[in-house]
Design a protein around this motif. Structure first.
Motif, PDB file in Angstrom:
ATOM      1  N   ILE A 173       0.844  -1.204   0.000  1.00  0.00           N
ATOM      2  CA  ILE A 173       0.000   0.000   0.000  1.00  0.00           C
ATOM      3  C   ILE A 173       0.876   1.250   0.000  1.00  0.00           C
ATOM      4  O   ILE A 173       1.873   1.326   0.725  1.00  0.00           O
ATOM      5  CB  ILE A 173      -0.948   0.013   1.212  1.00  0.00           C
ATOM      6  CG1 ILE A 173      -1.872  -1.212   1.172  1.00  0.00           C
ATOM      7  CG2 ILE A 173      -1.778   1.294   1.232  1.00  0.00           C
ATOM      8  CD1 ILE A 173      -2.771  -1.333   2.371  1.00  0.00           C
ATOM      9  N   THR A 174       0.486   2.221  -0.823  1.00  0.00           N
ATOM     10  CA  THR A 174       1.173   3.511  -0.893  1.00  0.00           C
ATOM     11  C   THR A 174       0.144   4.621  -0.726  1.00  0.00           C
ATOM     12  O   THR A 174      -0.932   4.567  -1.325  1.00  0.00           O
ATOM     13  CB  THR A 174       1.887   3.687  -2.240  1.00  0.00           C
ATOM     14  OG1 THR A 174       2.838   2.638  -2.412  1.00  0.00           O
ATOM     15  CG2 THR A 174       2.607   5.031  -2.302  1.00  0.00           C
ATOM     16  N   VAL A 175       0.485   5.606   0.069  1.00  0.00           N
ATOM     17  CA  VAL A 175      -0.364   6.782   0.254  1.00  0.00           C
ATOM     18  C   VAL A 175       0.268   7.945  -0.490  1.00  0.00           C
ATOM     19  O   VAL A 175       1.433   8.281  -0.253  1.00  0.00           O
ATOM     20  CB  VAL A 175      -0.541   7.133   1.747  1.00  0.00           C
ATOM     21  CG1 VAL A 175      -1.296   8.445   1.900  1.00  0.00           C
ATOM     22  CG2 VAL A 175      -1.277   6.011   2.462  1.00  0.00           C
ATOM     23  N   ARG A 176      -0.475   8.540  -1.399  1.00  0.00           N
ATOM     24  CA  ARG A 176       0.002   9.693  -2.162  1.00  0.00           C
ATOM     25  C   ARG A 176      -0.689  10.947  -1.660  1.00  0.00           C
ATOM     26  O   ARG A 176      -1.918  10.982  -1.517  1.00  0.00           O
ATOM     27  CB  ARG A 176      -0.272   9.511  -3.654  1.00  0.00           C
ATOM     28  CG  ARG A 176       0.104  10.711  -4.515  1.00  0.00           C
ATOM     29  CD  ARG A 176       0.074  10.368  -5.998  1.00  0.00           C
ATOM     30  NE  ARG A 176       1.154   9.439  -6.342  1.00  0.00           N
ATOM     31  CZ  ARG A 176       1.409   9.032  -7.577  1.00  0.00           C
ATOM     32  NH1 ARG A 176       0.668   9.449  -8.595  1.00  0.00           N
ATOM     33  NH2 ARG A 176       2.413   8.196  -7.813  1.00  0.00           N
ATOM     34  N   THR A 177       0.080  11.992  -1.413  1.00  0.00           N
ATOM     35  CA  THR A 177      -0.486  13.248  -0.962  1.00  0.00           C
ATOM     36  C   THR A 177       0.186  14.408  -1.685  1.00  0.00           C
ATOM     37  O   THR A 177       1.388  14.375  -1.940  1.00  0.00           O
ATOM     38  CB  THR A 177      -0.320  13.414   0.570  1.00  0.00           C
ATOM     39  OG1 THR A 177      -0.878  14.674   0.980  1.00  0.00           O
ATOM     40  CG2 THR A 177       1.148  13.364   0.983  1.00  0.00           C
ATOM     41  N   GLY A 178      -0.609  15.409  -2.019  1.00  0.00           N
ATOM     42  CA  GLY A 178      -0.098  16.550  -2.761  1.00  0.00           C
ATOM     43  C   GLY A 178      -1.011  16.878  -3.924  1.00  0.00           C
ATOM     44  O   GLY A 178      -2.240  16.787  -3.825  1.00  0.00           O
ATOM     45  N   ARG A 179      -0.421  17.238  -5.046  1.00  0.00           N
ATOM     46  CA  ARG A 179      -1.168  17.592  -6.254  1.00  0.00           C
ATOM     47  C   ARG A 179      -0.874  16.533  -7.318  1.00  0.00           C
ATOM     48  O   ARG A 179       0.263  16.387  -7.761  1.00  0.00           O
ATOM     49  CB  ARG A 179      -0.745  18.983  -6.747  1.00  0.00           C
ATOM     50  CG  ARG A 179      -1.472  19.473  -8.003  1.00  0.00           C
ATOM     51  CD  ARG A 179      -0.987  20.867  -8.363  1.00  0.00           C
ATOM     52  NE  ARG A 179      -1.558  21.331  -9.617  1.00  0.00           N
ATOM     53  CZ  ARG A 179      -2.721  21.969  -9.720  1.00  0.00           C
ATOM     54  NH1 ARG A 179      -3.425  22.202  -8.628  1.00  0.00           N
ATOM     55  NH2 ARG A 179      -3.184  22.359 -10.891  1.00  0.00           N
ATOM     56  N   PHE A 180      -1.913  15.815  -7.752  1.00  0.00           N
ATOM     57  CA  PHE A 180      -1.714  14.676  -8.644  1.00  0.00           C
ATOM     58  C   PHE A 180      -3.026  14.366  -9.369  1.00  0.00           C
ATOM     59  O   PHE A 180      -4.080  14.935  -9.071  1.00  0.00           O
ATOM     60  CB  PHE A 180      -1.271  13.445  -7.847  1.00  0.00           C
ATOM     61  CG  PHE A 180      -2.207  13.077  -6.722  1.00  0.00           C
ATOM     62  CD1 PHE A 180      -3.248  12.175  -6.933  1.00  0.00           C
ATOM     63  CD2 PHE A 180      -2.067  13.645  -5.467  1.00  0.00           C
ATOM     64  CE1 PHE A 180      -4.117  11.848  -5.914  1.00  0.00           C
ATOM     65  CE2 PHE A 180      -2.939  13.317  -4.435  1.00  0.00           C
ATOM     66  CZ  PHE A 180      -3.961  12.423  -4.660  1.00  0.00           C
ATOM     67  N   ARG A 181      -2.959  13.430 -10.330  1.00  0.00           N
ATOM     68  CA  ARG A 181      -4.145  12.965 -11.032  1.00  0.00           C
ATOM     69  C   ARG A 181      -4.885  11.936 -10.183  1.00  0.00           C
ATOM     70  O   ARG A 181      -4.271  11.031  -9.619  1.00  0.00           O
ATOM     71  CB  ARG A 181      -3.785  12.334 -12.376  1.00  0.00           C
ATOM     72  CG  ARG A 181      -3.269  13.319 -13.412  1.00  0.00           C
ATOM     73  CD  ARG A 181      -3.141  12.621 -14.770  1.00  0.00           C
ATOM     74  NE  ARG A 181      -2.755  13.561 -15.817  1.00  0.00           N
ATOM     75  CZ  ARG A 181      -1.579  13.616 -16.383  1.00  0.00           C
ATOM     76  NH1 ARG A 181      -0.634  12.771 -15.988  1.00  0.00           N
ATOM     77  NH2 ARG A 181      -1.320  14.492 -17.322  1.00  0.00           N
ATOM     78  N   GLY A 182      -6.208  12.049 -10.155  1.00  0.00           N
ATOM     79  CA  GLY A 182      -6.998  11.074  -9.436  1.00  0.00           C
ATOM     80  C   GLY A 182      -7.033   9.731 -10.155  1.00  0.00           C
ATOM     81  O   GLY A 182      -6.884   9.649 -11.375  1.00  0.00           O
TER      82      GLY A 182
END
Length: 376
Positions: free
Chosen positions: A135-144
């Motif tokens: 599992i990876t958690v992405r946070t910030g500004r990115f594509r959904g």
């Protein structure tokens, strides 16, 4: 850090005088362990790169049919995209001028920052934080995480434009996402700012995907660079934007590829209201098609490699795509094109012909584009 390195060097020098063979073996293991530890502290370093994509556009159906303003330079206020009333489209466009920096920290946290120089704007800035092994958690500004095609970098597309459904979700927005990868199965939950910006109406998406054949299709459109064995993937997603009432829907997609041909299909069913377009701010649908609520839009496309990839002669790939917008005017959009890969997607030449039609004639027209892309 320097003291640790100096200590290791001193240990090596002292051991050289007195060590036997077993001591040498142990010392070698100790040094390797120390080296691995230092690499972990320092991370993988930083990769810096960029991409430029430019082309020429021509259409005799520009008046009343095509929308070229705002174009990719409009935010800067340059006059390149201003079309004199009555003139046909026939000019040059700078589609992409980007720089990025990416890497991994010593704590295995991935990062990426991407700028669009053509618009002097921030495209992406996010962290990928591992939670366990899957599992990876992405946070910030990115594509959904909604559609596979939306997640593909524009430099790895077959055509100048994404499909209209993929363009709905191609923009980066600020938020958080959890992504799980379990061999052939993956899932993602995305929560980002919605149509009201930083208001309390958020955008939600839940996606599940599965690799049907092989290791599944990569985030690259087309057959170039694919495996000799057929690879196939499928996905389903639900999305909702709280800003417009009832702006939700479902999406189903599938893709397959070999190094000879590729195919993909997407169906997006919209709720009573259409979700606001999340088109990347430097991309554009130059043939604006109606995307309305209570409609089911589908796209199907494919490609065929005319020649095999060769470092000496390059490779040619032919592609075609059909889109139906399920609107009262029976609007459709057809793209045909050819890509010449001089050095893969890092150096390619693009030829596209786009033709739109509808019963009312408001979206009729043909557009020809020729361009070049270089990545560094």
């Amino acid at each position: 850090m320097k003291k640790l390195v100096f200590s290791a060097a001193a240990l090596t020098a002292a051991s050289a005088a007195f060590a036997n063979e077993s001591d040498w073996a142990q010392l070698d293991q100790d040094i390797q362990a120390l080296s691995a530890s230092l690499q972990g502290l320092e991370g993988t370093g930083m990769t810096i790169g960029g991409r430029i994509r430019a082309g020429y556009e021509n259409s005799g159906d520009i008046t009343g049919s095509f929308n070229t303003a705002p174009g990719p330079d409009a935010i800067l206020g340059t006059p390149d995209d201003v079309i004199t009333p009555g003139n046909d489209l026939g000019g040059f466009a700078l589609y992409t001028a980007r720089l990025f920096a990416a890497g991994t920290t010593g704590q295995d946290i991935g990062y990426r920052i991407e700028l669009d120089i053509a618009q002097a704007g921030l495209l992406a800035a996010y962290l990928d934080i591992p939670v366990g092994n899957e599992i990876t958690v992405r946070t910030g500004r990115f594509r959904g995480h909604v559609l596979r095609e939306s997640l593909i970098d524009s430099g790895d597309l077959l055509f100048f434009d994404r499909s209209a459904t993929a363009a709905l979700f191609s923009a980066r927005r600020t938020g958080i996402a959890a992504v799980g990868n379990f061999e052939a199965f993956e899932w993602a939950v995305t929560v980002q700012n919605g149509g009201d910006g930083v208001g309390d109406d958020l955008f939600y998406a839940v996606r599940a995907g599965i690799d049907i054949l092989g290791e599944g299709t990569d985030l690259v459109e087309g057959a170039y660079g694919a495996s000799e064995e057929m690879e196939a993937s499928a996905g389903v997603a639900y999305f909702n934007d709280d800003a417009p009432e009832d702006a939700d829907g479902f999406a189903v997609e599938g893709s397959l590829a070999t190094n000879q041909f590729s195919a993909n299909a997407t169906i997006v069913s919209l709720g009573d209201a259409a979700i606001g377009s999340q088109l990347e701010n430097n991309e554009r649908m130059i043939v604006p098609m109606p995307i309305a609520g209570d409609s089911t839009i589908f796209s199907v496309g494919g490609s065929f490699m005319l020649t095999e990839a060769s470092s000496e002669y390059g490779a040619w790939e032919l592609a075609a795509r059909y889109q139906d917008f399920d609107d009262p005017g029976d609007s459709t959009l057809i793209d045909v094109g050819a890509n010449y890969y001089a050095h893969g997607h890092d150096m390619k030449y693009i030829i596209n012909v786009t033709s739109g039609s509808s019963a009312g004639g408001g979206h009729d027209g043909t557009l020809v584009r020729v361009g070049v892309q270089s990545r560094f």
